[in-house]
Write a protein that holds these residues in place. Structure first.
Motif, PDB file in Angstrom:
ATOM      1  N   GLN A  47       0.812  -1.230   0.000  1.00  0.00           N
ATOM      2  CA  GLN A  47       0.000   0.000   0.000  1.00  0.00           C
ATOM      3  C   GLN A  47       0.839   1.271   0.000  1.00  0.00           C
ATOM      4  OE1 GLN A  47      -3.142   0.398   2.925  1.00  0.00           O
ATOM      5  NE2 GLN A  47      -3.023  -1.815   3.184  1.00  0.00           N
ATOM      6  N   SER A  50       1.230   1.996  -3.635  1.00  0.00           N
ATOM      7  CA  SER A  50       0.008   2.345  -4.376  1.00  0.00           C
ATOM      8  C   SER A  50      -0.507   3.713  -3.936  1.00  0.00           C
ATOM      9  CB  SER A  50      -1.055   1.256  -4.261  1.00  0.00           C
ATOM     10  OG  SER A  50      -1.138   0.779  -2.957  1.00  0.00           O
ATOM     11  N   GLU A  55      -1.835   4.314  -8.145  1.00  0.00           N
ATOM     12  CA  GLU A  55      -2.390   3.079  -8.733  1.00  0.00           C
ATOM     13  C   GLU A  55      -2.275   3.030 -10.249  1.00  0.00           C
ATOM     14  OE1 GLU A  55      -3.623   0.523  -7.284  1.00  0.00           O
ATOM     15  OE2 GLU A  55      -4.435   1.085  -5.321  1.00  0.00           O
ATOM     16  N   VAL A  60       3.296   1.054 -10.459  1.00  0.00           N
ATOM     17  CA  VAL A  60       2.409   0.293  -9.566  1.00  0.00           C
ATOM     18  C   VAL A  60       1.525  -0.662 -10.365  1.00  0.00           C
ATOM     19  CG1 VAL A  60       0.495   0.484  -7.928  1.00  0.00           C
ATOM     20  CG2 VAL A  60       2.476   2.005  -7.735  1.00  0.00           C
TER      21      VAL A  60
END
Ligand code: HAM
Length: 428
Positions: A47, A50, A55, A60
């Motif tokens: 995470q 991201s 994203e 990513v």
């Protein structure tokens, strides 16, 4: 036979000497500018990337080495982990986690280490590659938002390139504005893309919806004429962002760092705000970016931290080495001062003792073996680039004085143990 995995490679001598050279010069420059080293883990919670890199970015979306780590207990969920594709996110995480901002000062941190991206390997592009980077981050009260910091980082990079000996690079500069500007720009892009997006690649079609800025990263040749006609970010900057950018340029002009403004350069990571830059080099071929960086004023907050504007860069060490090789012929093979040649059975211990003494006094040397004939020792000494051969035989040990032969001139003399270091150092 087991081979190195696709996109990874062994860095062997003499190339490794060039890696070392760039690392040494970089550390020298960082210390001149008051940076200190940070070492963050090579893998992090997925995470982290991201939420920072974004994203919709290629990094990513397509390039991360990610795996599910087993849950330790039944009640726990497996954790998704990723080999770091870049280091800025890790540094900002560490800044938040260790409350580095509480000191009220600017943190000036540098790092050197491997990064991982599953890209198609080619010259200058690897799946494990090395970056040297730095970040300047801190609370606004410490001056972290100041354009003076942007200009200082960029000027430092020009100094580093000089020190390493890379000529012929070009600095491209842009401002991508702040979050508000980006929202307006994204709207404008969406509108401009609407009538034409159907003719573009599938990635662009998706991005036009989710994150239109990333359409500008597209490398598909057929899409380029459409991209060239899209609105420019410079038309959407608000007044404070314009002023900030003008000040960065003013300082760079004052210190004599040349740049080109490239309004299309948005960089492939989502966290950038305001200043972005890249140094490119002609000797690199298709992967022409030597280094890249920029400002990321909202990143700390996006990761749940305090307001902590920052600016930084990362250089591709592999690409620095290629650029150096394209300009100079090859790395200077590092050489030792002397080669110690134990002569005859039982001489290894005496030779090791002498080697230990001399090395402790800063003499770089290589050590042979008692099984070598003198001729073999001389050949090994030449391969090691030694200037002298020191012979350690029974007589020498008894007299506590050693035969020292100058390889180039062939001259040989006997030097007492106590005078050896001086005699060797007297010959640069
Ligand atoms: P980046 O532009 O993604 O930025 O990477 C920086 C540099 O790393 C590139 O200019 C290139 O020289 C090198 N590089 C990237 N990918 C590869 C690869 N696959 N093989 C070899 N070299 C590569 C960042 O990583 C940001 N974290 C920079 C930054 C720091 N921005 C602010 N602070």
């Amino acid at each position: 036979m087991i081979k190195a995995v696709r996109g990874t490679r062994d860095i062997l001598p003499p190339d490794s000497a060039l890696f070392e050279l760039v690392e040494e010069r970089a550390r020298e420059v960082f210390h001149l500018y008051n940076f200190q080293e940070i070492r963050t883990p090579i893998f992090e919670d997925t995470q982290l990337f991201s939420r920072s890199v974004g994203e919709e970015t290629d990094i990513v979306g397509k390039e991360m080495f990610t795996w599910e780590d087993k849950a330790r207990a039944q009640s726990e969920k497996a954790q998704s982990l990723t080999l770091r594709p870049e280091n800025t996110a890790g540094v900002v995480r560490a800044y938040i986690e260790h409350k580095l901002g509480d000191k009220g000062q600017l943190q000036k941190l540098y790092y050197i280490g491997p990064q991982f991206r599953r890209e198609r390997p080619q010259k200058g592009r690897y799946r494990q590659f090395y970056q040297i980077g730095a970040e300047v981050i801190g609370p606004p009260s410490a001056g972290s938002e100041s354009p003076a910091r942007d200009a200082e980082v960029i000027e430092m990079l020009a100094a580093l390139l000089d020190r390493v000996g890379i000529k012929g690079s070009t600095l491209q500069l842009n401002s991508v504005g702040c979050a508000n500007d980006r929202a307006k720009y994204n709207e404008a892009l969406r509108a401009a893309l609407k009538p034409v997006v159907g003719q573009m690649c599938v990635d662009c079609q998706r991005r036009a919806e989710t994150n239109p800025l990333r359409v500008l990263d597209c490398k598909v040749p057929e899409d380029q004429p459409i991209i060239a006609k899209l609105p420019k970010i410079s038309d959407y900057l608000d007044e404070p962002c314009r002023e900030h950018f003008a000040e960065v340029k003013k300082i760079l002009d004052a210190v004599g760092v040349k740049y080109e403004v490239n309004e299309r350069m948005v960089r492939g990571l989502d966290y950038y705000t305001r200043t972005t830059f890249e140094f490119t080099h002609g000797g690199l071929g298709a992967q022409s970016a030597l280094l890249g960086g920029g400002r990321y004023d909202g990143l700390s907050e996006a990761l749940g931290g305090p307001k902590a504007p920052g600016i930084g860069f990362a250089l591709g060490l592999d690409r620095f080495v290629i650029a150096l090789q394209s300009e100079t012929q090859s790395a200077q093979t590092p050489s030792v001062k002397a080669f110690i040649a134990p002569l005859g059975d039982g001489m290894n211990a005496a030779a090791a003792k002498l080697a230990r003494e001399l090395r402790a006094q800063g003499v770089a040397l290589d050590l042979g073996d008692e099984s070598f004939r003198l001729k073999k020792s001389f050949e090994a000494a030449e391969r090691a680039g030694a200037q002298f051969v020191i012979i350690v035989g029974e007589n020498e040990v008894k007299a506590d004085a050693f035969a020292v032969k100058d390889i180039k001139s062939g001259e040989q003399r006997t030097v007492a143990r106590a005078e050896l270091v001086q005699a060797l150092k007297a010959n640069p």
